[in-house]
Write an enzyme that holds these catalytic residues in place. Structure first.
Site, PDB file in Angstrom:
ATOM      1  N   TYR A 142       0.763  -1.210   0.008  1.00 54.77           N
ATOM      2  CA  TYR A 142      -0.067  -0.196   0.052  1.00 54.77           C
ATOM      3  C   TYR A 142       0.816   1.197   0.036  1.00 54.77           C
ATOM      4  O   TYR A 142       0.391   2.415  -0.512  1.00 54.77           O
ATOM      5  CB  TYR A 142      -0.938  -0.024   1.339  1.00 54.77           C
ATOM      6  CG  TYR A 142      -2.310  -0.684   1.005  1.00 54.77           C
ATOM      7  CD1 TYR A 142      -2.416  -2.043   0.773  1.00 54.77           C
ATOM      8  CD2 TYR A 142      -3.574  -0.061   1.427  1.00 54.77           C
ATOM      9  CE1 TYR A 142      -3.528  -2.781   0.713  1.00 54.77           C
ATOM     10  CE2 TYR A 142      -4.744  -0.817   1.086  1.00 54.77           C
ATOM     11  CZ  TYR A 142      -4.664  -2.080   0.940  1.00 54.77           C
ATOM     12  OH  TYR A 142      -5.931  -2.604   0.580  1.00 54.77           O
ATOM     13  N   LYS A 189       3.840 -15.358   2.931  1.00 57.27           N
ATOM     14  CA  LYS A 189       3.532 -16.021   1.727  1.00 57.27           C
ATOM     15  C   LYS A 189       5.375 -16.154   1.677  1.00 57.27           C
ATOM     16  O   LYS A 189       5.846 -15.713   0.599  1.00 57.27           O
ATOM     17  CB  LYS A 189       3.122 -15.476   0.689  1.00 57.27           C
ATOM     18  CG  LYS A 189       3.063 -15.977  -0.727  1.00 57.27           C
ATOM     19  CD  LYS A 189       2.260 -17.024  -0.939  1.00 57.27           C
ATOM     20  CE  LYS A 189       2.525 -18.033  -2.152  1.00 57.27           C
ATOM     21  NZ  LYS A 189       1.645 -19.080  -2.282  1.00 57.27           N
ATOM     22  N   ASP A 221      -2.483 -18.306   1.151  1.00 57.45           N
ATOM     23  CA  ASP A 221      -3.416 -19.088   0.132  1.00 57.45           C
ATOM     24  C   ASP A 221      -4.116 -20.051   0.909  1.00 57.45           C
ATOM     25  O   ASP A 221      -5.451 -20.376   0.744  1.00 57.45           O
ATOM     26  CB  ASP A 221      -2.761 -19.228  -1.170  1.00 57.45           C
ATOM     27  CG  ASP A 221      -1.305 -20.256  -0.750  1.00 57.45           C
ATOM     28  OD1 ASP A 221      -0.864 -20.225   0.155  1.00 57.45           O
ATOM     29  OD2 ASP A 221      -0.753 -20.763  -1.894  1.00 57.45           O
ATOM     30  N   ASP A 245      -6.145  -7.095   4.254  1.00 55.22           N
ATOM     31  CA  ASP A 245      -7.347  -6.516   3.587  1.00 55.22           C
ATOM     32  C   ASP A 245      -8.371  -7.677   2.945  1.00 55.22           C
ATOM     33  O   ASP A 245      -9.473  -7.476   3.004  1.00 55.22           O
ATOM     34  CB  ASP A 245      -6.915  -5.565   2.508  1.00 55.22           C
ATOM     35  CG  ASP A 245      -8.143  -4.912   1.834  1.00 55.22           C
ATOM     36  OD1 ASP A 245      -8.782  -4.144   2.238  1.00 55.22           O
ATOM     37  OD2 ASP A 245      -8.050  -4.791   0.597  1.00 55.22           O
ATOM     38  N   ASP A 249     -12.291  -9.414   4.582  1.00 58.00           N
ATOM     39  CA  ASP A 249     -13.473  -9.206   3.812  1.00 58.00           C
ATOM     40  C   ASP A 249     -13.919 -10.699   3.601  1.00 58.00           C
ATOM     41  O   ASP A 249     -15.240 -10.903   3.807  1.00 58.00           O
ATOM     42  CB  ASP A 249     -13.100  -8.801   2.293  1.00 58.00           C
ATOM     43  CG  ASP A 249     -13.248  -7.381   2.194  1.00 58.00           C
ATOM     44  OD1 ASP A 249     -13.252  -6.517   3.242  1.00 58.00           O
ATOM     45  OD2 ASP A 249     -13.649  -6.850   0.858  1.00 58.00           O
TER      46      ASP A 249
HETATM   47  C1  IPM Z   1     -10.217  -1.188   4.038  1.00 56.24           C
HETATM   48  C2  IPM Z   1     -10.461  -0.585   2.726  1.00 56.24           C
HETATM   49  C3  IPM Z   1      -9.557   0.324   2.346  1.00 56.24           C
HETATM   50  C4  IPM Z   1      -8.230  -0.634   2.293  1.00 56.24           C
HETATM   51  C5  IPM Z   1      -9.394   1.059   1.110  1.00 56.24           C
HETATM   52  C6  IPM Z   1     -10.971   2.028   1.181  1.00 56.24           C
HETATM   53  C7  IPM Z   1      -8.469   2.046   1.094  1.00 56.24           C
HETATM   54  O1  IPM Z   1     -10.895  -1.606   1.858  1.00 56.24           O
HETATM   55  O2  IPM Z   1     -10.292  -0.419   5.019  1.00 56.24           O
HETATM   56  O3  IPM Z   1      -9.993  -2.620   4.338  1.00 56.24           O
HETATM   57  O4  IPM Z   1      -8.035  -1.250   1.171  1.00 56.24           O
HETATM   58  O5  IPM Z   1      -7.421  -0.624   3.358  1.00 56.24           O
HETATM   59 MN    MN Z   2     -10.890  -3.721   2.620  1.00 57.75          MN
END
Ligand code: IPM
Ligand code: MN
Length: 352
Positions: A142, A189, A221, A245, A249
């Protein structure tokens, strides 16, 4: 207690969900005798529109002076579909994380008894899941050097980590593991990436300082697969920025909706509390988004930033009650009545 909180609603559904967390927090303050001062500030596309910059200096000043930051979401489709945009709302979020030194993102995944069957995963797989990701938040791909060369035909994003960056995150992971089941998983990884080998080497060197903690090392993975297969086998997981990240999710599916999972970002300066979901542009202004992830982020804020555990528990309890009674937004309502975002917020505040 006097609580001075910066309120960064941001974009999309951010303002709507943050409004509900404010209602709930104010109800808690009233019940427990606290005084909250909310200081709103601009971020994201909303800040670009107003002042041309997604994390203005003035907003940073407000965050630095606050005891905690409550944050909604950042992002706007007009930038997503324009890869050439010079200023992007997400840059504001990254700048904010960097300037506040928020190197550790705490993202719990847990299930709610009344929602177990909302998850697309089988009950017997997910029942009892209670794990926490510690995602490194201010390093890695990032923040490494990025750009184009060969007249724009080649693009690169460098992934860079220093030993100290790994150490400070891993230290939080070990400490958290000590307060829980003393199990720590280092996700990397290391079979391919040099940064991952530095992670593994650093975490291995710290094991001797935490003899009670059992550490496992797993490739990202494989974790992506096991996470949905046997989420119960994990407790505390530490990982770098991009892996964290993606995996968080994925993990939110376990709880039944992305609209449920809170997070805390902590580090050098003021801590920040935010839902893990994004700005959900399609739902903006419709009063349909699930506010619970933000409400539960406020609970984390009461507990972590102010040490107010009874207040945090009162929020979690009323959230459980709303779920059990079916006072939920459309992502969770199934064939039953869907409540509006604001109605859920009102119900929670009234029942505190
Ligand atoms: C999160 C989001 C952010 C990230 C984006 C919006 C930049 O997806 O907080 O997980 O990738 O960190
Ligand atoms: Mn995210």
């Amino acid at each position: 207690m006097k609580l001075n909180i910066a309120l960064l609603a941001g974009d999309g559904i951010g303002p709507e969900v943050v409004d509900q967390a404010v209602k709930v927090s104010n109800a808690i303050a009233k019940k427990f005798g606290h005084e909250i001062t909310w200081t709103p500030a601009l971020t994201g596309a909303a800040a670009i529109d107003a002042v041309g910059e997604p994390y203005p200096d003035e907003t940073h000043e407000i965050c630095m002076k606050a005891d905690a930051v409550l944050f909604g979401a950042i992002g706007h489709p007009k930038y997503d579909n324009d890869p050439s945009a010079k200023v992007r709302p997400e840059q504001g979020l990254l700048k904010m994380r960097k300037k506040l030194g928020l190197f550790a993102n705490v993202r719990p995944t847990f299930t709610f008894p009344s929602l177990i069957d909302n998850s697309p995963l089988k009950r017997e797989r997910i029942e009892g899941t209670d794990l926490v990701f510690l995602r490194e938040l201010t390093g890695g791909i990032y923040f490494g050097e990025k750009g184009r060369r060969d007249g724009g035909e080649t693009a690169y994003d460098n992934c860079v980590y220093t030993r100290d960056e790994v150490k400070r995150l891993a230290k939080k992971g070990f400490e958290l593991a000590m307060t829980r089941s003393k199990k720590l998983c280092c996700v990397d990884k290391a079979n391919v990436l040099e940064t991952s080998r530095l992670w593994r080497e650093t975490v291995q060197s710290m094991e001797k300082d935490y003899p009670e903690v059992t550490v496992s090392y797993e490739f990202v993975d494989a974790v992506a697969m096991r996470l949905v297969q046997w989420p119960n086998s994990y407790d505390v997981l530490i990982t770098e920025n991009l892996f964290g990240d993606i995996l968080t999710d994925e993990a939110s599916v376990i709880s039944g909706s992305m609209g449920l999972m809170p997070s805390a970002s902590v580090g050098e300066h003021t801590s920040l509390y935010e839902p893990i979901h994004g700005s959900y542009p399609q739902a903006t202004g419709l009063d349909i988004a699930n506010p619970l992830a933000t409400v539960l982020s406020a609970a984390m804020m009461f507990e972590d930033a102010f040490g107010l555990t009874a207040e945090a528990k009162a929020i979690r309890d009323v959230v459980d009650k709303s779920l059990a009674e079916g006072v939920v937004t459309e992502d969770l309502s199934g064939k039953n009545k869907a409540y509006k975002t604001s109605e859920v917020g009102d119900w929670l505040a009234n029942h505190i």
